[in-house]
Scaffold this motif. Structure first.
Motif, mmCIF file in Angstrom:
data_model
loop_
_atom_site.group_PDB
_atom_site.id
_atom_site.type_symbol
_atom_site.label_atom_id
_atom_site.label_comp_id
_atom_site.label_asym_id
_atom_site.label_seq_id
_atom_site.Cartn_x
_atom_site.Cartn_y
_atom_site.Cartn_z
ATOM 1 N N ARG A 41 -12.354 44.821 43.748
ATOM 2 C CA ARG A 41 -12.651 45.921 43.945
ATOM 3 C C ARG A 41 -12.294 46.823 45.163
ATOM 4 O O ARG A 41 -11.555 47.899 45.128
ATOM 5 N N LYS A 42 -12.437 45.882 46.393
ATOM 6 C CA LYS A 42 -12.031 46.452 47.601
ATOM 7 C C LYS A 42 -10.467 46.585 47.619
ATOM 8 O O LYS A 42 -9.992 47.508 48.068
ATOM 9 N N GLY A 58 -9.084 49.719 45.977
ATOM 10 C CA GLY A 58 -9.606 50.872 46.851
ATOM 11 C C GLY A 58 -11.022 51.201 46.884
ATOM 12 O O GLY A 58 -11.428 52.239 47.372
ATOM 13 N N ALA A 59 -11.825 50.269 46.410
ATOM 14 C CA ALA A 59 -13.413 50.701 46.734
ATOM 15 C C ALA A 59 -13.774 50.520 48.147
ATOM 16 O O ALA A 59 -13.196 49.577 48.820
ATOM 17 N N ASN A 60 -14.433 51.531 48.586
ATOM 18 C CA ASN A 60 -14.853 51.354 50.099
ATOM 19 C C ASN A 60 -16.349 50.710 50.063
ATOM 20 O O ASN A 60 -17.032 50.495 48.895
ATOM 21 N N ARG A 94 -19.168 51.982 50.624
ATOM 22 C CA ARG A 94 -20.210 52.567 50.014
ATOM 23 C C ARG A 94 -20.327 52.602 48.546
ATOM 24 O O ARG A 94 -21.255 52.471 47.674
ATOM 25 N N ILE A 132 -19.422 50.037 46.734
ATOM 26 C CA ILE A 132 -19.970 48.448 46.616
ATOM 27 C C ILE A 132 -21.191 48.369 46.549
ATOM 28 O O ILE A 132 -21.884 48.038 45.982
ATOM 29 N N GLN A 175 -11.904 51.517 57.979
ATOM 30 C CA GLN A 175 -11.802 50.785 56.803
ATOM 31 C C GLN A 175 -11.755 51.633 55.546
ATOM 32 O O GLN A 175 -11.237 51.137 54.393
ATOM 33 N N ASP A 176 -12.622 52.709 55.532
ATOM 34 C CA ASP A 176 -12.555 53.432 54.640
ATOM 35 C C ASP A 176 -11.133 54.174 54.317
ATOM 36 O O ASP A 176 -10.709 54.379 53.261
ATOM 37 N N ALA A 187 -9.139 51.637 52.518
ATOM 38 C CA ALA A 187 -9.399 51.498 51.189
ATOM 39 C C ALA A 187 -8.805 52.726 50.246
ATOM 40 O O ALA A 187 -8.199 52.275 49.327
ATOM 41 N N SER A 188 -8.851 53.763 50.907
ATOM 42 C CA SER A 188 -8.269 54.976 50.052
ATOM 43 C C SER A 188 -6.675 54.864 50.047
ATOM 44 O O SER A 188 -5.996 55.136 49.070
ATOM 45 N N ARG A 228 -4.957 51.869 50.138
ATOM 46 C CA ARG A 228 -4.786 51.061 49.147
ATOM 47 C C ARG A 228 -4.663 51.475 47.753
ATOM 48 O O ARG A 228 -4.091 50.834 46.820
ATOM 49 N N ASN A 229 -5.909 52.463 47.502
ATOM 50 C CA ASN A 229 -5.951 52.947 46.256
ATOM 51 C C ASN A 229 -4.716 53.663 45.813
ATOM 52 O O ASN A 229 -4.189 53.506 44.733
ATOM 53 N N LEU A 272 -9.444 50.263 36.319
ATOM 54 C CA LEU A 272 -10.396 50.212 37.362
ATOM 55 C C LEU A 272 -10.156 50.830 38.621
ATOM 56 O O LEU A 272 -10.788 51.407 39.382
ATOM 57 N N PRO A 273 -8.697 50.813 39.230
ATOM 58 C CA PRO A 273 -8.502 51.587 40.415
ATOM 59 C C PRO A 273 -8.529 52.928 40.206
ATOM 60 O O PRO A 273 -8.791 53.375 41.198
ATOM 61 N N TYR A 300 -11.762 54.517 41.621
ATOM 62 C CA TYR A 300 -11.948 54.756 42.965
ATOM 63 C C TYR A 300 -11.007 55.693 43.473
ATOM 64 O O TYR A 300 -10.823 55.859 44.778
#
Lengths: 412, 240
Positions: free
Chosen positions: A317-318, A321-323, A325, A327, B77-78, B81-82, B84-85, B109-110, B113
Motif C-alpha cells: 500500500r505504501k 502511494g499510501a502515506n 496517515r 495506514i 515521506q508524505d 508517497a504522493s 510514488r502514487n 488500489l493505487p 490513494y
C-alpha cells in the motif's frame, strides 16, 4: 483516501479473517453485555423498590426510635424505647402538627403462636385499624379489628396466610382461638398471600391492636415506630418538621444532635434505597469493566498480530502511494469497527438477557418487575467500545503506519 | 530529456552496532524519458537497493537524485508517497496482490490513494485490465488466476495511474518461461507503444536483453553500462 474507501478497506481487512475477528470481539461483547445487564437490572430493581415504597403513600412519615449513629461511640443512637404514649398525645394535637391526617403507633415483636398441637414462630405486629388502609390490606376471610377493639384492648388478631396454613392445616381459622404467651386470641381475619417481592410481607405476621400487644403480649410501654400521614404530599415536609419539633419538646431536647428519634419520610426512604441500588450498580459496572479492559488487551494483541501478518500488504500500500496517515487510519478503523460491533452485539445480548430475567422475575416469582432498556447505558456502551478501539488499536495502528515500505515489502 | 538523474548516490546500512554495509557506493547515471533499462548483477550487488532508491521507496545516505526534474532527496515521506502514487508504477517478483480481492479491486488500489475523482476509477481500472489482456477476468479472485495472469494484474495496477516510469523487480522470476515471455512482451509493448520508461531488475541475461541498455552492478558500483546490440523482441519469441 476517502472515508468510504477507508471504511471498505477496513471491512475487507476484518472479513478476510472472519473467525479471528469474531473471537477477538468476544471480550468486548461479554464486557458490554455484562454492563448492560447490570445497568438494566439495577434500573429495574430501583423501579421496583421505589414502586413499593411509593405504594405506601408518599404522604407517609415514619418516626423511629433512636437516631442514626454518628459514629461507633454514639451510644444514645441505640435508644429503642424513646417513643411513648405521651408523644402520641402531643403529636395528635392540632396545635403541634396541623397537617396531620392520621397517626398510627406500632409495636413489633416476635413470639410463638399455637393452635391445638401446632406451633408457629411469628412476628407480632401491633397497630391500629388504620393499618388496613395504610398498607392496603384486605382480609381474604373475616375482617379487620376496629377502633373499639384498639381502645378496649380486645384479644383479636388478623393472621397472615402462612400462619393460617401452619396452624390450621386447611381448617377455617375464623372464630378460633390461638395462643401466644399463654393468652387466647380470637382470629377475626386472614390475609391473602402477599407477593414474594413485597417490601412488607405479612404472611408470617399476626396483626393485633397495639394496645393488646403492648399490655398482654410484649409487655412494653414504648412504640416500635409511629406512622403518620400528612394531609397531602405538599404538606409532608412541613409535617415532618412539626413532628420533629413536637417530639423534641416532648423529650426536652434542646440540642438537635441529641435527638433520640428519627423522622423519615417516604421520600427519604426512596432516596436512601436509590443510593443503595445505585452504589450496587456502580460496583457491578466496575467489575464488568474489568472484562472490557481484558477485551481491550485482546484487541491490542490481535491487532499487533494482524499488523505483523500484513506487513507485506502495508508495504505494498505504501509503495502504491499510501502515506502513514492512510495506514494508521486503516488499522485504527479496523480496531474501532471491531470494538463497536462487539459493543453493539453486547448491548443486544445484555438487554435480551435482562429482558428474559425480567420475564422470569415477574412470572416465576410474581414480582412486579419492569424491563428497563437503559438507553443511557447503551449510548455509553457504544462510546466506551469505540474508545477501547481507539486506545487499544492505537498502538498497533501506529506500529503499522511507521513500517518502512521496503522493510515491509521484503518481509516474508 | 532525462527522467532519472543520479549523482554519487550512496546507501549505507547500519546493523545496530558499528558494522556498516555499503550497499551502493556513489553510483551516477541517467535514464532518458522513454528508455528501457535493465539493471543486472549478482545477489548482494546492490541492484535491489538501487531500485528501491530509484522507486522512491527508500532514501539515500548521500548523493543527489533528480526524478522527473525534481530533486527528491529533500522530499518528505508524505511527498514521496504522493509522488510514488502519481508518477511511479511497481511490478514485483511476488506479484503482491491483495488476497480475496477481485482483479478490478486490486487494480483500483493505487487510485484509493490518488487525487483522481472516484467516478473515473472504474473506467481507468477497466482500461488498465484490458490493456494487459485480462478484460474477461475482471471480477475473478486472484486464486482463480495463473501466475502469469497475476503478474499481468500487477502490471495493470502499475499502469492505472498512468505513471511516467515503471519499476519492475524480477517480474518474471516466479513465472514459467512462457508466462515470463508474455509478461516481457507486455512490458516491452508499454515501452515501445506507450513510451513508458522502464527500469527492470533481473539476473537473467535473456530477460535483460529485452531492454535497450544494461547497467551491470558489482559490489555496489557500476561495472558496466552499455546498450544492447541484439535486442530481443518478446513478441516475436512469443509468436514462435
Amino acid at each position: 483516501m476517502t472515508y468510504r474507501h477507508l471504511f471498505k478497506t477496513a471491512v475487507t481487512g476484518l472479513a478476510t479473517n472472519r473467525s479471528r475477528s469474531i473471537l477477538t470481539i468476544l471480550g468486548i461483547v461479554i464486557g458490554i453485555a455484562a454492563i448492560m445487564l447490570v445497568v438494566s437490572l439495577g434500573a429495574g430493581a430501583q423501579a421496583l423498590i421505589l414502586g413499593q415504597v411509593q405504594g405506601l403513600g408518599t404522604n407517609t412519615i415514619a418516626v423511629i426510635p433512636g437516631r442514626e449513629p454518628t459514629g461507633p461511640s454514639d451510644v444514645t443512637a441505640l435508644f429503642s424505647d424513646s417513643l411513648k404514649a405521651k408523644d402520641l398525645t402531643a403529636l395528635e394535637s392540632k396545635a403541634n402538627v396541623p397537617y396531620l391526617k392520621s397517626i398510627m403507633p406500632t409495636v413489633i415483636g416476635a413470639g410463638t403462636s399455637s393452635y391445638d398441637s401446632n406451633a408457629y414462630q411469628v412476628t407480632i405486629f401491633g397497630a391500629t385499624e388504620l393499618i388496613a388502609e395504610i398498607f392496603d390490606l384486605h382480609p381474604s376471610a373475616g375482617q379487620f379489628f376496629d377502633s373499639s377493639d384498639v381502645l378496649s384492648r380486645s384479644s383479636v388478631v388478623v393472621i397472615g396466610s402462612k400462619v393460617a396454613d401452619h396452624l390450621f392445616d386447611g381448617q377455617n381459622p375464623i372464630g378460633q382461638n390461638i395462643k401466644i404467651k399463654g393468652r387466647n386470641l380470637r382470629v377475626v381475619g386472614v390475609l391473602p398471600p402477599s407477593g414474594g417481592g413485597s417490601l412488607f410481607n405479612f404472611d408470617q405476621m399476626i396483626l393485633m391492636p397495639y394496645t393488646t400487644a403492648q399490655d398482654y403480649i410484649l409487655g412494653q410501654k414504648y412504640f416500635s415506630r409511629i406512622i403518620i400521614q400528612s394531609t397531602s404530599d405538599a404538606t409532608v415536609a412541613a409535617t415532618a418538621q412539626d413532628v420533629t419539633l413536637t417530639l423534641r419538646a416532648s423529650h426536652n431536647i434542646t440540642d438537635p444532635t441529641k435527638d433520640d428519634f428519627t423522622v423519615q419520610t417516604q421520600q427519604d426512604l426512596a432516596n436512601r434505597l436509590s443510593t443503595i441500588t445505585n452504589a450496587l450498580t456502580y460496583f457491578l459496572v466496575a467489575v464488568a469493566s474489568i472484562a472490557l479492559f481484558v477485551g481491550g488487551v485482546g484487541i491490542m494483541n490481535i491487532m499487533l498480530v494482524a499488523v505483523t501478518e500484513r506487513t507485506r500488504e502495508i508495504g505494498l500500500r505504501k509503495a502504491l502511494g499510501a502515506n502513514n496517515r492512510d495506514i494508521l487510519a486503516q488499522f485504527l478503523l479496523e480496531a474501532v469497527l471491531l470494538t463497536v460491533i462487539g459493543g453493539a452485539i453486547g448491548i443486544i445480548l445484555g438487554s435480551s438477557l435482562a429482558f428474559i430475567i425480567s420475564i422470569i422475575l415477574s412470572q416465576g416469582l410474581g414480582v412486579v418487575w419492569q424491563f428497563v432498556f437503559p438507553w443511557g447505558g447503551a449510548a455509553l456502551g457504544l462510546s466506551v467500545s469505540a474508545i477501547i478501539g481507539l486506545v487499544f488499536g492505537g498502538y498497533p495502528a501506529r506500529q503499522a503506519s511507521l513500517k518502512s515500505p521496503i522493510e515491509a515489502l521484503r518481509y516474508e | 530529456m532525462n527522467i532519472i538523474e543520479v549523482e554519487k548516490l550512496k546507501k549505507v546500512y547500519h546493523d545496530g552496532g558499528e558494522t556498516e554495509t555499503i550497499a551502493l557506493d556513489e553510483v551516477s547515471f541517467n535514464v532518458r524519458k522513454g528508455e528501457f533499462v535493465a539493471i543486472m548483477g549478482p545477489s548482494g550487488s546492490g541492484k535491489s537497493t538501487l531500485l528501491h532508491l530509484l522507486g522512491l521507496l527508500d532514501e539515500p545516505t548521500s548523493g543527489r537524485y533528480n526524478f522527473n526534474g525534481k530533486n527528491v532527496t529533500t522530499y518528505s515521506q508524505d511527498e514521496l508517497a504522493s509522488l510514488r502514487n502519481r508518477e511511479v508504477g511497481f511490478v514485483f517478483q511476488a506479484f503482491n496482490l491483495l488476497p480475496r480481492t477481485t482483479v478490478l479491486e486490486n487494480v483500483k488500489l493505487p487510485l484509493y490513494y490518488s487525487d483522481v475523482p472516484e467516478k473515473d476509477w472504474d473506467r481507468m481500472a477497466r482500461e488498465a485490465v484490458e490493456s494487459v489482456g485480462l478484460g474477461n477476468r475482471i471480477n475473478h479472485g486472484q486464486s482463480e488466476l495463473s501466475g502469469g495472469e497475476r503478474q499481468r494484474v500487477a502490471i495493470a495496477r502499475a499502469l492505472v495511474t498512468n505513471p511516467e516510469v515503471i519499476f519492475a523487480d524480477e517480474p518474471t522470476g516466479n513465472l514459467d518461461s512462457k508466462s515470463g515471455k508474455l509478461v516481457m512482451s507486455i512490458i516491452q509493448h508499454l515501452n515501445e507503444e506507450h513510451g513508458k520508461t522502464i527500469v527492470l531488475i533481473t539476473h537473467e541475461t535473456s530477460t535483460a536483453e529485452h531492454a535497450e541498455r544494461i547497467i551491470r552492478l558489482m559490489d555496489g558500483s557500476i561495472e558496466s553500462d552499455s546498450p544492447v546490440t541484439k535486442r530481443l523482441s518478446a513478441n516475436d519469441e512469443f509468436v514462435k
